[in-house]
Design an enzyme around this catalytic site. Structure first.
Site, PDB file in Angstrom:
ATOM      1  N   HIS A  21      25.749  41.393  50.383  1.00  0.00           N
ATOM      2  CA  HIS A  21      25.192  42.068  49.383  1.00  0.00           C
ATOM      3  C   HIS A  21      25.622  42.147  47.941  1.00  0.00           C
ATOM      4  CE1 HIS A  21      25.054  44.893  53.326  1.00  0.00           C
ATOM      5  NE2 HIS A  21      23.652  44.473  53.236  1.00  0.00           N
ATOM      6  N   LYS A  45      19.012  56.134  63.147  1.00  0.00           N
ATOM      7  CA  LYS A  45      20.048  55.304  63.678  1.00  0.00           C
ATOM      8  C   LYS A  45      21.408  56.371  63.522  1.00  0.00           C
ATOM      9  CE  LYS A  45      18.686  50.968  61.533  1.00  0.00           C
ATOM     10  NZ  LYS A  45      19.090  50.004  60.284  1.00  0.00           N
ATOM     11  N   ARG A  94      19.114  34.974  54.362  1.00  0.00           N
ATOM     12  CA  ARG A  94      20.231  34.254  54.580  1.00  0.00           C
ATOM     13  C   ARG A  94      19.939  33.170  55.469  1.00  0.00           C
ATOM     14  NH1 ARG A  94      22.381  39.567  57.227  1.00  0.00           N
ATOM     15  NH2 ARG A  94      20.375  40.197  57.239  1.00  0.00           N
ATOM     16  N   SER A 132      26.109  43.573  58.140  1.00  0.00           N
ATOM     17  CA  SER A 132      26.672  45.001  58.388  1.00  0.00           C
ATOM     18  C   SER A 132      26.930  44.869  59.916  1.00  0.00           C
ATOM     19  CB  SER A 132      25.803  45.904  57.887  1.00  0.00           C
ATOM     20  OG  SER A 132      25.473  45.973  56.636  1.00  0.00           O
TER      21      SER A 132
HETATM   22  P1  ADP Z   1      22.443  44.041  56.881  1.00  0.00           P
HETATM   23  O1  ADP Z   1      21.190  42.919  57.414  1.00  0.00           O
HETATM   24  O2  ADP Z   1      23.790  43.281  56.599  1.00  0.00           O
HETATM   25  O3  ADP Z   1      22.421  45.076  57.955  1.00  0.00           O
HETATM   26  P2  ADP Z   1      20.783  45.527  55.186  1.00  0.00           P
HETATM   27  O4  ADP Z   1      20.206  46.266  56.285  1.00  0.00           O
HETATM   28  O5  ADP Z   1      21.528  46.668  54.650  1.00  0.00           O
HETATM   29  O6  ADP Z   1      22.065  44.595  55.646  1.00  0.00           O
HETATM   30  O7  ADP Z   1      20.093  44.612  54.391  1.00  0.00           O
HETATM   31  C1  ADP Z   1      19.752  44.765  52.944  1.00  0.00           C
HETATM   32  C2  ADP Z   1      19.212  43.446  52.405  1.00  0.00           C
HETATM   33  O8  ADP Z   1      20.492  42.586  52.246  1.00  0.00           O
HETATM   34  C3  ADP Z   1      18.299  42.576  53.157  1.00  0.00           C
HETATM   35  O9  ADP Z   1      17.615  42.027  52.345  1.00  0.00           O
HETATM   36  C4  ADP Z   1      19.235  41.634  53.886  1.00  0.00           C
HETATM   37  O10 ADP Z   1      18.506  40.327  54.268  1.00  0.00           O
HETATM   38  C5  ADP Z   1      20.419  41.255  52.735  1.00  0.00           C
HETATM   39  N1  ADP Z   1      21.536  40.697  53.363  1.00  0.00           N
HETATM   40  C6  ADP Z   1      22.214  41.352  54.301  1.00  0.00           C
HETATM   41  N2  ADP Z   1      23.334  40.587  54.468  1.00  0.00           N
HETATM   42  C7  ADP Z   1      23.134  39.681  53.692  1.00  0.00           C
HETATM   43  C8  ADP Z   1      24.092  38.251  53.538  1.00  0.00           C
HETATM   44  N3  ADP Z   1      25.214  38.092  53.924  1.00  0.00           N
HETATM   45  N4  ADP Z   1      23.694  37.579  52.296  1.00  0.00           N
HETATM   46  C9  ADP Z   1      22.726  37.924  51.682  1.00  0.00           C
HETATM   47  N5  ADP Z   1      21.649  38.859  51.878  1.00  0.00           N
HETATM   48  C10 ADP Z   1      21.958  39.709  52.863  1.00  0.00           C
END
Ligand code: ADP
Length: 162
Positions: A21, A45, A94, A132
């Site tokens: 992130h 959740k 990703r 996450s």
């Molecule tokens: P996660 O997928 O880690 O649970 P979120 O639901 O908070 O995270 O996702 C928020 C945004 O961050 C989404 O667009 C997701 O694709 C992106 N994201 C999550 N992990 C990564 C990563 N390792 N690299 C780049 N973008 C990411």
């Protein structure tokens, strides 16, 4: 200049925020004059961290990126964007596995508000395996997540009962 077009929102659960992130936010910060990290208040959740804790940890983790705004929102993202004056939705891409879901959400957001544009950024490849969910699983099993999350998040996780 049409400034409103340049404000970008990065929405997500960030439960917890990890270095993937941070990588995306850093890249966005270099492109957009206004970046808003928006934590989704998702009542469905069972979260690891309270939304207010997540907002606080994100803000502290981005201390070297002055001007990045961190807040939370509930309801439709496009409604939050209309209120905050942002038209760009930032999402991280990703791998191909992210594509189908992200494509669907991007088109739906544009259908809900025709001015919404989704911009995808790719992280440094060392973060492409990070999510996450993976961080939570490693932490719950007693693993070391210090290289996966920013220091304030690591400290907060250390203080939580597993
Ligand atoms: P996660 O997928 O880690 O649970 P979120 O639901 O908070 O995270 O996702 C928020 C945004 O961050 C989404 O667009 C997701 O694709 C992106 N994201 C999550 N992990 C990564 C990563 N390792 N690299 C780049 N973008 C990411």
């Amino acid at each position: 200049m049409r400034d409103h077009a340049l404000a970008a929102v990065y929405p997500g659960s960030f439960d917890p925020m990890h270095l993937g992130h941070v990588d995306i936010i850093r890249r966005a910060w270099e492109i957009f004059p206004r970046v808003i990290v928006a934590v989704l208040q998702n009542t469905d959740k069972a979260p690891l961290l309270a939304v207010s804790t997540r907002v606080d940890l994100i803000a502290r983790s981005l201390a070297d990126l002055p001007g990045v705004e961190v807040t939370s929102f509930s309801g439709l993202l496009v409604d939050f964007m209309r209120h905050s004056g942002a038209r760009v939705i930032l999402r991280g891409m990703r791998a191909v596995s992210d594509f189908e879901y992200e494509f669907q959400i991007a088109l739906m957001n544009r259908r809900l508000w025709s001015e919404a544009e989704t911009v995808f950024l790719t992280p440094n490849e060392e973060f492409t395996y990070l999510s996450s969910r993976v961080v939570k699983e490693i932490w719950q099993l007693g693993g070391d997540v210090s290289g996966l999350v920013p220091p304030p998040v690591h400290a907060a996780l250390q203080a939580l009962p597993r």
